[in-house]
Design a protein around this motif. Structure first.
Motif, short mmCIF file in Angstrom:
data_model
loop_
_atom_site.label_atom_id
_atom_site.label_comp_id
_atom_site.label_asym_id
_atom_site.label_seq_id
_atom_site.Cartn_x
_atom_site.Cartn_y
_atom_site.Cartn_z
N ALA A 112 0.81 -1.28 0.35
CA ALA A 112 -0.11 -0.06 0.06
C ALA A 112 0.71 1.33 0.00
O ALA A 112 0.52 2.37 -0.30
CB ALA A 112 -0.99 -0.26 1.39
N GLU A 113 1.97 1.49 0.76
CA GLU A 113 2.69 2.40 0.25
C GLU A 113 3.10 3.43 -0.79
O GLU A 113 3.80 4.77 -0.30
CB GLU A 113 4.43 2.00 1.09
CG GLU A 113 4.13 1.40 2.55
CD GLU A 113 5.21 1.02 3.16
OE1 GLU A 113 5.49 1.98 4.76
OE2 GLU A 113 6.47 0.89 2.55
N THR A 114 3.63 2.18 -1.83
CA THR A 114 3.50 2.98 -3.38
C THR A 114 3.17 2.75 -4.52
O THR A 114 2.71 1.51 -4.18
CB THR A 114 4.84 2.74 -3.34
OG1 THR A 114 5.91 2.84 -2.37
CG2 THR A 114 5.46 3.32 -4.64
N ALA A 115 2.68 3.29 -5.06
CA ALA A 115 1.58 2.78 -6.10
C ALA A 115 2.48 2.41 -7.13
O ALA A 115 3.86 2.98 -7.38
CB ALA A 115 0.98 4.47 -7.40
N ARG A 116 2.18 1.04 -8.01
CA ARG A 116 3.05 0.56 -9.03
C ARG A 116 1.94 -0.87 -9.39
O ARG A 116 0.47 -0.74 -9.59
CB ARG A 116 4.27 0.19 -8.25
CG ARG A 116 3.52 -1.32 -6.91
CD ARG A 116 4.94 -1.70 -6.58
NE ARG A 116 4.52 -2.28 -5.19
CZ ARG A 116 5.95 -3.55 -5.22
NH1 ARG A 116 6.62 -3.37 -5.40
NH2 ARG A 116 5.22 -3.85 -3.53
N LEU A 117 2.08 -0.89 -10.61
CA LEU A 117 1.91 -2.05 -11.32
C LEU A 117 0.99 -2.85 -10.63
O LEU A 117 1.48 -3.62 -10.07
CB LEU A 117 2.61 -2.67 -12.43
CG LEU A 117 1.62 -3.20 -13.39
CD1 LEU A 117 0.77 -2.33 -14.17
CD2 LEU A 117 2.45 -3.94 -14.59
N GLY A 118 -0.67 -2.87 -11.10
CA GLY A 118 -0.78 -4.11 -10.35
C GLY A 118 -1.15 -3.92 -8.67
O GLY A 118 -1.26 -4.63 -7.98
N GLN A 119 -0.73 -2.70 -8.11
CA GLN A 119 -1.24 -2.70 -6.94
C GLN A 119 -2.57 -3.06 -6.08
O GLN A 119 -2.61 -3.90 -4.92
CB GLN A 119 -0.90 -1.59 -6.30
CG GLN A 119 -0.70 -1.31 -4.57
CD GLN A 119 -0.75 0.47 -4.39
OE1 GLN A 119 -1.63 1.63 -5.33
NE2 GLN A 119 -0.11 0.78 -3.80
N THR A 120 -3.65 -2.75 -6.65
CA THR A 120 -5.20 -3.24 -6.31
C THR A 120 -5.06 -4.72 -6.44
O THR A 120 -5.60 -5.37 -5.67
CB THR A 120 -6.22 -2.71 -7.66
OG1 THR A 120 -6.03 -1.20 -6.82
CG2 THR A 120 -7.35 -3.20 -6.43
N LEU A 121 -4.24 -5.67 -7.43
CA LEU A 121 -4.74 -6.71 -7.75
C LEU A 121 -3.80 -7.63 -6.16
O LEU A 121 -4.17 -8.50 -5.82
CB LEU A 121 -4.37 -7.43 -8.90
CG LEU A 121 -3.81 -9.02 -9.09
CD1 LEU A 121 -5.05 -9.42 -9.30
CD2 LEU A 121 -3.62 -8.92 -10.58
N ALA A 122 -2.44 -6.81 -6.08
CA ALA A 122 -1.99 -7.51 -4.86
C ALA A 122 -2.32 -7.50 -3.53
O ALA A 122 -2.47 -7.70 -3.44
CB ALA A 122 -0.31 -6.66 -5.07
N LEU A 123 -3.37 -6.40 -3.60
CA LEU A 123 -3.84 -6.29 -2.72
C LEU A 123 -5.41 -7.03 -1.96
O LEU A 123 -5.22 -7.35 -1.25
CB LEU A 123 -3.81 -4.65 -1.78
CG LEU A 123 -2.70 -3.78 -1.91
CD1 LEU A 123 -3.28 -2.09 -1.95
CD2 LEU A 123 -2.81 -3.89 -0.41
N ARG A 124 -6.09 -7.30 -3.11
CA ARG A 124 -6.63 -8.05 -3.21
C ARG A 124 -6.76 -9.42 -2.71
O ARG A 124 -6.94 -10.11 -1.96
CB ARG A 124 -7.35 -8.15 -4.54
CG ARG A 124 -9.08 -9.10 -4.33
CD ARG A 124 -9.99 -8.82 -5.80
NE ARG A 124 -10.39 -7.06 -6.05
CZ ARG A 124 -9.92 -6.24 -7.05
NH1 ARG A 124 -8.72 -7.03 -7.92
NH2 ARG A 124 -11.56 -5.21 -7.38
N SER A 125 -5.47 -9.96 -3.52
CA SER A 125 -4.91 -11.85 -3.28
C SER A 125 -4.21 -11.43 -1.74
O SER A 125 -4.80 -12.02 -1.02
CB SER A 125 -3.18 -11.45 -4.48
OG SER A 125 -2.90 -12.54 -4.20
#
Length: 283
Positions: free
Chosen positions: A135-148
């Motif tokens: 959550a600290e840094t916006a990057r590619l696939g951040q939302t997907l990673a957090l959902r996972s």
């Protein structure tokens, strides 16, 4: 030291994460919302009021708040604490639940407090640390990673409650138990006329002390709490029945349509009619 990490945006949908460390006192917060809430305490002590009673929260405790459950948290003991809190909608995890419908089992337990001993506590904290870093840094696939990662945390929680006895903690004190009894009474008799003196006599407590301790433990004044319960029940009726708005107002205990509309707008942030239309997908 004050530290905060936050995540939440339109792309993610209804999902929010905040990790914060506060060195001193912090005012109580209390609310009701449509999202699930997951709270984990690293350090300090907190007092959590959930649904109809209060709980002392200790380091290593997970607090699982279901949708539309009244809840609030406040200082307890020495000020200062570190915690992480997440809010998410059912839609945010819907795809995962098609394969794993048990993911939200932790939110259906008799108690919202899941007290972790050392090995599972380490596992939970490792998962939370990964979520916080993501959550600290916006990057590619951040939302997907957090959902996972949220799915992993919910799976951990579901497994824990299925394989461990999750006892209901004792009340903090006799007055906390008394206020819990009063809240349960109001949750059933919200449509009746509620008078402080009558309630105090019924439960064997002086009116001033009842008023003060109700506010201190729940975070709501007596009037605020009754109005909240009435509006929450009105929302249910607006969603599930075709009763006219004036009939709904009468059923939940409001003396006039004007008062009902004013209080409903204040708490639900919309009108009763618009709420019904939105809930039924007509807007």
């Amino acid at each position: 030291m004050f530290r905060t990490v936050e995540f939440g945006n339109e792309e993610a949908g209804p999902f929010y994460l905040q990790h914060i460390r506060r060195p001193g006192a912090f005012e109580r917060t209390q609310h009701v919302h449509e999202l699930y809430e997951l709270y984990y305490l690293y350090e300090g002590q907190r007092l959590y009021f959930v649904k109809d009673r209060s709980y002392q929260v200790l380091p290593g405790d997970l607090v699982l708040i279901n949708r539309r459950e009244v809840h609030g948290v406040s200082d307890f003991g020495t000020p200062g604490h570190e915690r992480v809190v997440m809010n998410f909608s059912r839609e945010f995890v819907a795809a995962m639940m098609e394969e794993a419908p048990f993911l939200l089992d932790g939110f259906a337990q008799p108690t919202p407090i899941v007290r972790l001993d050392l090995p599972p506590r380490r596992e939970a904290e490792e998962l939370l640390a990964r979520m916080i870093r993501e959550a600290e840094t916006a990057r590619l696939g951040q939302t997907l990673a957090l959902r996972s990662l949220l799915g992993e945390l919910l799976l951990f929680t579901a497994r824990f409650v299925r394989t461990h006895r999750v006892p209901v903690p004792e009340h903090v004190s006799p007055i906390h138990r008394k206020i819990s009894d009063i809240v349960r009474h109001l949750n059933v008799h919200y449509a009746d006329t509620v008078r402080l003196n009558d309630l105090a006599a019924q439960f064997g407590i002086s009116p001033p002390y009842l008023s003060r301790m109700f506010k201190e433990i729940t975070g709501f004044s007596l009037v605020e709490y009754v109005q909240l319960v009435r509006v929450r029940e009105a929302q249910r009726l607006l969603e599930t029945t075709n009763d006219k708005v004036i009939a709904v107002a009468e059923q939940v205990g409001f003396g006039s349509l004007v008062q009902f509309g004013r209080v409903f707008r204040q708490l639900a942030k919309t009108t009763p009619l618009r709420y019904r239309q939105t809930a039924r997908g007509k807007v």
